[in-house]
Motif scaffolding. Structure first.
Motif, short mmCIF file in Angstrom:
data_model
loop_
_atom_site.label_atom_id
_atom_site.label_comp_id
_atom_site.label_asym_id
_atom_site.label_seq_id
_atom_site.Cartn_x
_atom_site.Cartn_y
_atom_site.Cartn_z
N HIS A 6 45.27 34.73 53.15
CA HIS A 6 46.03 35.24 54.29
C HIS A 6 45.05 35.33 55.45
O HIS A 6 44.11 36.13 55.42
CB HIS A 6 46.63 36.61 53.96
CG HIS A 6 47.47 37.18 55.07
ND1 HIS A 6 48.83 37.34 54.96
CD2 HIS A 6 47.12 37.65 56.31
CE1 HIS A 6 49.29 37.88 56.09
NE2 HIS A 6 48.27 38.07 56.91
N ARG A 7 45.24 34.54 56.47
CA ARG A 7 44.28 34.45 57.57
C ARG A 7 44.53 35.56 58.60
O ARG A 7 45.60 35.64 59.19
CB ARG A 7 44.39 33.07 58.24
CG ARG A 7 44.04 31.91 57.30
CD ARG A 7 44.19 30.57 57.99
NE ARG A 7 45.57 30.33 58.42
CZ ARG A 7 46.52 29.82 57.64
NH1 ARG A 7 46.24 29.50 56.39
NH2 ARG A 7 47.74 29.63 58.11
N TYR A 38 42.48 38.04 51.70
CA TYR A 38 42.45 38.00 53.16
C TYR A 38 41.20 37.25 53.63
O TYR A 38 40.10 37.49 53.12
CB TYR A 38 42.45 39.41 53.74
CG TYR A 38 43.75 40.16 53.52
CD1 TYR A 38 44.86 39.88 54.29
CD2 TYR A 38 43.85 41.14 52.53
CE1 TYR A 38 46.06 40.56 54.09
CE2 TYR A 38 45.04 41.82 52.32
CZ TYR A 38 46.14 41.52 53.10
OH TYR A 38 47.32 42.19 52.89
N ASP A 69 45.73 28.48 62.93
CA ASP A 69 46.84 29.41 63.14
C ASP A 69 46.70 30.61 62.20
O ASP A 69 46.61 30.43 60.97
CB ASP A 69 48.17 28.72 62.87
CG ASP A 69 48.46 27.62 63.88
OD1 ASP A 69 47.66 27.45 64.82
OD2 ASP A 69 49.48 26.92 63.72
N ASP A 71 47.80 34.06 60.09
CA ASP A 71 48.97 34.74 59.54
C ASP A 71 49.17 36.09 60.23
O ASP A 71 50.30 36.53 60.44
CB ASP A 71 48.80 34.94 58.03
CG ASP A 71 48.72 33.61 57.29
OD1 ASP A 71 49.70 32.86 57.33
OD2 ASP A 71 47.66 33.34 56.70
N THR A 72 48.05 36.74 60.56
CA THR A 72 48.08 38.02 61.26
C THR A 72 47.09 37.98 62.41
O THR A 72 45.93 37.61 62.22
CB THR A 72 47.72 39.19 60.32
OG1 THR A 72 48.70 39.30 59.29
CG2 THR A 72 47.64 40.51 61.08
N ALA A 101 50.97 33.01 65.32
CA ALA A 101 50.76 33.95 64.22
C ALA A 101 52.08 34.34 63.56
O ALA A 101 53.14 34.34 64.20
CB ALA A 101 50.06 35.21 64.74
N GLY A 102 51.98 34.72 62.29
CA GLY A 102 53.15 35.20 61.58
C GLY A 102 53.53 36.61 62.00
O GLY A 102 54.70 36.97 62.03
N ARG A 103 52.54 37.43 62.32
CA ARG A 103 52.77 38.78 62.82
C ARG A 103 51.62 39.17 63.72
O ARG A 103 50.52 38.60 63.64
CB ARG A 103 52.93 39.78 61.68
CG ARG A 103 51.70 39.99 60.84
CD ARG A 103 51.95 40.89 59.65
NE ARG A 103 50.78 40.95 58.79
CZ ARG A 103 50.78 41.40 57.54
NH1 ARG A 103 51.89 41.83 56.99
NH2 ARG A 103 49.65 41.43 56.83
N ASP A 176 52.25 43.22 52.38
CA ASP A 176 51.88 41.97 51.70
C ASP A 176 51.84 42.10 50.19
O ASP A 176 52.22 41.17 49.47
CB ASP A 176 50.49 41.52 52.18
CG ASP A 176 50.46 41.16 53.65
OD1 ASP A 176 51.51 40.80 54.21
OD2 ASP A 176 49.37 41.27 54.25
#
Length: 324
Positions: A6-7, A38, A69, A71-72, A101-103, A176
């Motif tokens: 999870h980036r 992470y 890109d 994730d957070t 970003a995802g969030r 998560d």
């Protein structure tokens, strides 16, 4: 748990507050030791290293424009905001990363950076209570909640100052990986097992300056450790090895209150925390050291003009909105 990393991209800049960076990063790092995956990257607008608010240099892993890109995306705060406008390059870098970003999350005055991109428009948000009014003034389209530890609005998270960034990161870990891992991370880091977002930033014993007198600071420790103990004036004076007259004078001169009222304020704060944790009002009264539910109800009526049950319903509503 998924083996895919999870980036997490943390966007830093000159003047960033070091704890706003290190606190959440430690949460993610500790989660990795417990089975999460992470991958943390510190980014700046240009890829150059930055200097924190206390003068420590922060080495970065690359620039916002060229990074994978995330994730957070996490934007920490800095003492320079809101004293100065958010620079165009920082706002543009934030907007670019947020779009990929995802969030998106911010800590403390990092909300001003999000606001400068328009990301808070039409959303609920928070920041440190001291600057919440300024955030609302600068970004009137945002719905600022000055009393929350953190606020979630969809995939957007904002939090209050400094240590609230740890609460925010724990909430992200829980989203998560579930509450069990989040609690294990909190235990490993020896931090509060996790304050919910809707819980108030304010704490009765903390609203003013800490007592200067060691004896008065000791009162907070005693009551917090054992809320139901005997803290009558005579009992406190005995435990602190001072006369009742001297102790009364210390409270009056330094805090402008009586020992009994100060003990009650600490118990009130504990009771609020217990209600936040879904204990019944009767349980909260007993565990916080109040002689009865009725005595707790009277304090709530005096301090908040609502009943303990009404306070708990309001908190539960805020929590459902956070989770929604």
């Amino acid at each position: 748990m998924s083996s895919d990393p999870h980036r997490v991209a943390i966007l830093v800049y000159d003047g960033v507050k070091l704890l706003d960076v290190a606190g959440p990063a430690e949460v993610f790092g500790e989660a990795n030791l417990l089975g999460a995956a992470y991958r943390i990257a510190l980014l700046s607008t240009t890829g150059a290293d930055v200097t924190s608010s206390i003068g420590m240099r922060i080495a970065v892993d690359g620039s916002a424009a060229t990074h994978t890109d995330p994730d957070t995306l996490l934007v920490p705060g800095g003492d320079i905001y809101p004293r100065t406008p958010v620079t165009r390059d920082l706002a543009e870098a934030t907007g670019d990363l947020a779009a990929r970003a995802g969030r998106v999350a911010s800590v403390c005055s990092g909300a001003f950076v999000l606001g400068a991109t328009g990301l808070l428009d039409g959303r609920r948000a928070t920041t440190h209570w001291k600057i919440a009014g300024e955030l609302a003034t600068r970004h009137p389209k945002a719905r600022v909640e000055p009393d929350a530890i953190y606020v979630r609005d969809g995939a957007m998270y904002t939090s209050a100052g400094v240590t609230a960034g740890i609460d925010l990161a724990l909430a992200l870990v829980e989203a998560d990986h579930g509450p069990d891992l989040s609690r294990e991370v909190a235990r490993s880091l020896v931090v509060y097992l996790q304050r919910a977002g809707g819980q108030s930033q304010f704490s009765a014993p903390l609203q003013g300056s800490p007592p200067r007198s060691p004896a008065l600071r000791r009162v907070v420790d005693l009551v917090t450790a054992d809320p139901a103990g005997d803290y009558s004036l005579a009992a406190l004076a005995g435990r602190l090895n001072v006369s009742t007259r001297h102790l009364t004078r210390l409270f009056r001169e330094e805090l402008g209150t009586t020992p009994a009222r100060y003990v009650e304020s600490i118990r009130f704060d504990i009771a609020k925390s217990l209600l936040d944790q879904r204990h019944t009002a009767t349980q909260a009264a007993s565990m916080a050291g109040f002689p009865s539910y009725e005595s707790l109800r009277r304090v709530f009526a005096r301090e908040l003009s609502i009943s303990p049950a009404a306070y708990q319903r309001r908190f539960a509503t805020a929590r459902r909105e956070q989770d929604g």
